[in-house]
Design a protein around this motif. Structure first.
Motif, PDB file in Angstrom:
ATOM      1  N   THR A   1     -72.988 -38.500 -10.658  1.00  0.00           N
ATOM      2  CA  THR A   1     -71.698 -39.061 -11.047  1.00  0.00           C
ATOM      3  C   THR A   1     -71.184 -38.349 -12.293  1.00  0.00           C
ATOM      4  O   THR A   1     -71.964 -37.924 -13.138  1.00  0.00           O
ATOM      5  CB  THR A   1     -71.773 -40.570 -11.320  1.00  0.00           C
ATOM      6  N   VAL A   2     -69.879 -38.242 -12.371  1.00  0.00           N
ATOM      7  CA  VAL A   2     -69.225 -37.587 -13.497  1.00  0.00           C
ATOM      8  C   VAL A   2     -68.320 -38.598 -14.179  1.00  0.00           C
ATOM      9  O   VAL A   2     -67.664 -39.393 -13.523  1.00  0.00           O
ATOM     10  CB  VAL A   2     -68.411 -36.374 -13.021  1.00  0.00           C
ATOM     11  N   GLU A   3     -68.293 -38.543 -15.497  1.00  0.00           N
ATOM     12  CA  GLU A   3     -67.426 -39.429 -16.267  1.00  0.00           C
ATOM     13  C   GLU A   3     -66.522 -38.609 -17.174  1.00  0.00           C
ATOM     14  O   GLU A   3     -66.893 -37.527 -17.619  1.00  0.00           O
ATOM     15  CB  GLU A   3     -68.275 -40.389 -17.117  1.00  0.00           C
ATOM     16  N   GLY A   4     -65.336 -39.130 -17.430  1.00  0.00           N
ATOM     17  CA  GLY A   4     -64.460 -38.508 -18.411  1.00  0.00           C
ATOM     18  C   GLY A   4     -63.525 -37.454 -17.867  1.00  0.00           C
ATOM     19  O   GLY A   4     -62.861 -36.764 -18.644  1.00  0.00           O
ATOM     20  N   THR A   5     -63.438 -37.304 -16.556  1.00  0.00           N
ATOM     21  CA  THR A   5     -62.519 -36.352 -15.959  1.00  0.00           C
ATOM     22  C   THR A   5     -62.094 -36.868 -14.599  1.00  0.00           C
ATOM     23  O   THR A   5     -62.774 -37.702 -14.005  1.00  0.00           O
ATOM     24  CB  THR A   5     -63.165 -34.963 -15.822  1.00  0.00           C
ATOM     25  N   SER A   6     -60.964 -36.385 -14.117  1.00  0.00           N
ATOM     26  CA  SER A   6     -60.460 -36.826 -12.821  1.00  0.00           C
ATOM     27  C   SER A   6     -60.354 -35.653 -11.862  1.00  0.00           C
ATOM     28  O   SER A   6     -60.044 -34.531 -12.262  1.00  0.00           O
ATOM     29  CB  SER A   6     -59.071 -37.463 -12.990  1.00  0.00           C
ATOM     30  N   ASN A   7     -60.616 -35.940 -10.587  1.00  0.00           N
ATOM     31  CA  ASN A   7     -60.503 -34.959  -9.521  1.00  0.00           C
ATOM     32  C   ASN A   7     -61.234 -33.651  -9.824  1.00  0.00           C
ATOM     33  O   ASN A   7     -60.675 -32.560  -9.678  1.00  0.00           O
ATOM     34  CB  ASN A   7     -59.032 -34.661  -9.215  1.00  0.00           C
ATOM     35  N   PRO A   8     -62.479 -33.754 -10.251  1.00  0.00           N
ATOM     36  CA  PRO A   8     -63.212 -32.506 -10.508  1.00  0.00           C
ATOM     37  C   PRO A   8     -63.664 -31.858  -9.207  1.00  0.00           C
ATOM     38  O   PRO A   8     -63.775 -32.523  -8.179  1.00  0.00           O
ATOM     39  CB  PRO A   8     -64.420 -32.988 -11.303  1.00  0.00           C
ATOM     40  N   ASN A   9     -63.921 -30.562  -9.261  1.00  0.00           N
ATOM     41  CA  ASN A   9     -64.689 -29.921  -8.197  1.00  0.00           C
ATOM     42  C   ASN A   9     -66.145 -30.310  -8.423  1.00  0.00           C
ATOM     43  O   ASN A   9     -66.616 -30.308  -9.562  1.00  0.00           O
ATOM     44  CB  ASN A   9     -64.546 -28.404  -8.244  1.00  0.00           C
ATOM     45  N   LEU A  10     -66.838 -30.637  -7.351  1.00  0.00           N
ATOM     46  CA  LEU A  10     -68.241 -31.032  -7.469  1.00  0.00           C
ATOM     47  C   LEU A  10     -69.090 -30.113  -6.611  1.00  0.00           C
ATOM     48  O   LEU A  10     -68.673 -29.666  -5.541  1.00  0.00           O
ATOM     49  CB  LEU A  10     -68.434 -32.489  -7.033  1.00  0.00           C
ATOM     50  N   TYR A  11     -70.326 -29.873  -7.072  1.00  0.00           N
ATOM     51  CA  TYR A  11     -71.203 -28.895  -6.426  1.00  0.00           C
ATOM     52  C   TYR A  11     -72.637 -29.391  -6.377  1.00  0.00           C
ATOM     53  O   TYR A  11     -73.097 -30.095  -7.288  1.00  0.00           O
ATOM     54  CB  TYR A  11     -71.202 -27.564  -7.199  1.00  0.00           C
ATOM     55  N   TRP A  12     -73.344 -29.004  -5.323  1.00  0.00           N
ATOM     56  CA  TRP A  12     -74.788 -29.121  -5.270  1.00  0.00           C
ATOM     57  C   TRP A  12     -75.376 -27.719  -5.144  1.00  0.00           C
ATOM     58  O   TRP A  12     -74.989 -26.942  -4.267  1.00  0.00           O
ATOM     59  CB  TRP A  12     -75.248 -29.949  -4.068  1.00  0.00           C
ATOM     60  N   TYR A  13     -76.310 -27.406  -6.046  1.00  0.00           N
ATOM     61  CA  TYR A  13     -77.023 -26.143  -6.026  1.00  0.00           C
ATOM     62  C   TYR A  13     -78.518 -26.423  -5.853  1.00  0.00           C
ATOM     63  O   TYR A  13     -79.019 -27.472  -6.253  1.00  0.00           O
ATOM     64  CB  TYR A  13     -76.855 -25.374  -7.341  1.00  0.00           C
ATOM     65  N   ARG A  14     -79.216 -25.446  -5.300  1.00  0.00           N
ATOM     66  CA  ARG A  14     -80.675 -25.481  -5.275  1.00  0.00           C
ATOM     67  C   ARG A  14     -81.185 -24.235  -5.995  1.00  0.00           C
ATOM     68  O   ARG A  14     -80.638 -23.138  -5.814  1.00  0.00           O
ATOM     69  CB  ARG A  14     -81.232 -25.530  -3.851  1.00  0.00           C
ATOM     70  N   GLN A  15     -82.246 -24.446  -6.770  1.00  0.00           N
ATOM     71  CA  GLN A  15     -82.805 -23.352  -7.548  1.00  0.00           C
ATOM     72  C   GLN A  15     -84.284 -23.212  -7.259  1.00  0.00           C
ATOM     73  O   GLN A  15     -85.041 -24.177  -7.414  1.00  0.00           O
ATOM     74  CB  GLN A  15     -82.587 -23.617  -9.040  1.00  0.00           C
ATOM     75  N   ALA A  16     -84.688 -22.017  -6.858  1.00  0.00           N
ATOM     76  CA  ALA A  16     -86.107 -21.723  -6.731  1.00  0.00           C
ATOM     77  C   ALA A  16     -86.668 -21.557  -8.138  1.00  0.00           C
ATOM     78  O   ALA A  16     -85.931 -21.270  -9.082  1.00  0.00           O
ATOM     79  CB  ALA A  16     -86.323 -20.466  -5.906  1.00  0.00           C
ATOM     80  N   ALA A  17     -87.971 -21.718  -8.287  1.00  0.00           N
ATOM     81  CA  ALA A  17     -88.602 -21.727  -9.605  1.00  0.00           C
ATOM     82  C   ALA A  17     -88.210 -20.510 -10.433  1.00  0.00           C
ATOM     83  O   ALA A  17     -88.483 -19.374 -10.049  1.00  0.00           O
ATOM     84  CB  ALA A  17     -90.114 -21.787  -9.459  1.00  0.00           C
ATOM     85  N   GLY A  18     -87.550 -20.758 -11.572  1.00  0.00           N
ATOM     86  CA  GLY A  18     -87.207 -19.703 -12.499  1.00  0.00           C
ATOM     87  C   GLY A  18     -86.251 -18.659 -11.958  1.00  0.00           C
ATOM     88  O   GLY A  18     -86.228 -17.532 -12.454  1.00  0.00           O
ATOM     89  N   ARG A  19     -85.467 -19.030 -10.981  1.00  0.00           N
ATOM     90  CA  ARG A  19     -84.596 -18.045 -10.340  1.00  0.00           C
ATOM     91  C   ARG A  19     -83.145 -18.501 -10.367  1.00  0.00           C
ATOM     92  O   ARG A  19     -82.801 -19.499 -10.969  1.00  0.00           O
ATOM     93  CB  ARG A  19     -85.054 -17.810  -8.891  1.00  0.00           C
ATOM     94  N   GLY A  20     -82.306 -17.729  -9.668  1.00  0.00           N
ATOM     95  CA  GLY A  20     -80.889 -18.032  -9.645  1.00  0.00           C
ATOM     96  C   GLY A  20     -80.578 -19.240  -8.799  1.00  0.00           C
ATOM     97  O   GLY A  20     -81.450 -19.876  -8.207  1.00  0.00           O
ATOM     98  N   LEU A  21     -79.291 -19.565  -8.740  1.00  0.00           N
ATOM     99  CA  LEU A  21     -78.835 -20.765  -8.070  1.00  0.00           C
ATOM    100  C   LEU A  21     -78.189 -20.436  -6.725  1.00  0.00           C
ATOM    101  O   LEU A  21     -77.404 -19.498  -6.623  1.00  0.00           O
ATOM    102  CB  LEU A  21     -77.797 -21.477  -8.943  1.00  0.00           C
ATOM    103  N   GLN A  22     -78.527 -21.232  -5.734  1.00  0.00           N
ATOM    104  CA  GLN A  22     -77.918 -21.104  -4.421  1.00  0.00           C
ATOM    105  C   GLN A  22     -76.974 -22.279  -4.202  1.00  0.00           C
ATOM    106  O   GLN A  22     -77.401 -23.438  -4.269  1.00  0.00           O
ATOM    107  CB  GLN A  22     -78.995 -21.088  -3.330  1.00  0.00           C
ATOM    108  N   LEU A  23     -75.710 -21.995  -3.942  1.00  0.00           N
ATOM    109  CA  LEU A  23     -74.748 -23.053  -3.691  1.00  0.00           C
ATOM    110  C   LEU A  23     -74.987 -23.657  -2.313  1.00  0.00           C
ATOM    111  O   LEU A  23     -75.034 -22.937  -1.312  1.00  0.00           O
ATOM    112  CB  LEU A  23     -73.323 -22.494  -3.783  1.00  0.00           C
ATOM    113  N   LEU A  24     -75.144 -24.983  -2.278  1.00  0.00           N
ATOM    114  CA  LEU A  24     -75.369 -25.686  -1.020  1.00  0.00           C
ATOM    115  C   LEU A  24     -74.072 -26.298  -0.489  1.00  0.00           C
ATOM    116  O   LEU A  24     -73.715 -26.109   0.670  1.00  0.00           O
ATOM    117  CB  LEU A  24     -76.406 -26.786  -1.204  1.00  0.00           C
ATOM    118  N   PHE A  25     -73.416 -27.057  -1.340  1.00  0.00           N
ATOM    119  CA  PHE A  25     -72.185 -27.744  -0.958  1.00  0.00           C
ATOM    120  C   PHE A  25     -71.228 -27.754  -2.132  1.00  0.00           C
ATOM    121  O   PHE A  25     -71.638 -27.750  -3.274  1.00  0.00           O
ATOM    122  CB  PHE A  25     -72.448 -29.205  -0.554  1.00  0.00           C
ATOM    123  N   TYR A  26     -69.922 -27.799  -1.812  1.00  0.00           N
ATOM    124  CA  TYR A  26     -68.948 -28.052  -2.854  1.00  0.00           C
ATOM    125  C   TYR A  26     -67.849 -28.935  -2.284  1.00  0.00           C
ATOM    126  O   TYR A  26     -67.652 -28.998  -1.066  1.00  0.00           O
ATOM    127  CB  TYR A  26     -68.383 -26.763  -3.443  1.00  0.00           C
TER     128      TYR A  26
END
Lengths: 111, 113
Positions: free
Chosen positions: A24-49
């Protein structure tokens, strides 16, 4: 000021069990929201937005789904977890193309 | 698919040393962001650069965006143990959703006291 809450911080689930991670996000309206998955100590993979309520885009085919029932709520789900679903899941928000603001993540271990 | 390669992947140095981390791509980005992530936490934005050749300084950290907007570097002067963390670069492809944000694979920095 804006804040983002993500829970739980850690989760251990057996293979085949369902999953629900909430953000959940507070203090802003109509934000873009994202789910990322990160392998150990590595970059981020975008799953959903999501750019709005009920609007979900998936970046990679997988065993997971996402929903946005409210403007500032983003949920990551699975009906049956796989071992390969283990990882560090991060929720984030942004306004337009501004930088991302991340939650503190959920460490998911599927056993 | 746009790729961002970061180097080195791992870096372990002594306190007081200088270091540079690189972020390279064959693609042109409209902006480049650098994040630092500590264990068990989400990444935190350090800086955004948007103009080719741009240099930004944040205390002991100096960020540069390549002239062609395909690469970026992060230079840390007199590193301190508090600088330890995973450094991630992320390239943006233009105005719009951050769906167009591509993350590099990260550089894990350890600064030893």
């Amino acid at each position: 000021s804006q804040t983002i809450h993500q829970w739980p911080a850690t989760l251990v689930q057996p293979v085949g069990s369902p999953l629900s991670l909430e953000c959940t996000v507070e203090g802003t309206s109509n934000p873009n929201l994202y789910w990322y998955r990160q392998a150990a100590g590595r970059g981020l993979q975008l799953l959903f937005y999501s750019v709005g309520i009920g609007q979900i885009s998936s970046e990679v085919p997988q065993n997971l789904s996402a929903s946005r029932p409210q403007d500032r709520q983003f949920i990551l789900s699975s009906k049956k977890l796989l071992l390969s679903d283990s990882g560090f899941y991060l929720c984030a928000w942004s306004v337009l193309w501004a930088p991302l603001h991340f939650g503190n993540g959920t460490r998911l271990t599927v056993t | 698919t746009q790729l961002l390669e970061q180097s080195p992947q791992f870096l372990s140095i002594q306190e007081g040393e200088n270091l540079t981390v690189y972020c390279n791509s064959s693609s042109v980005f409209s902006s480049l962001q650098w994040y630092r992530q500590e264990p068990g936490e989400g990444p935190v934005l350090l800086v955004t650069v948007v103009t080719g050749g741009e240099v930004k300084k944040l205390k002991r950290l100096t960020f540069q965006f390549g002239d062609a907007r395909k690469d970026s570097s992060l230079h840390i002067t007199a590193a301190q143990p508090g600088d330890t963390g995973l450094y991630l670069c992320a390239g943006g492809l233009g105005a719009g959703s951050a769906r167009q944000l591509t993350f590099g694979s990260g550089t894990q920095l350890t600064v030893l006291p």
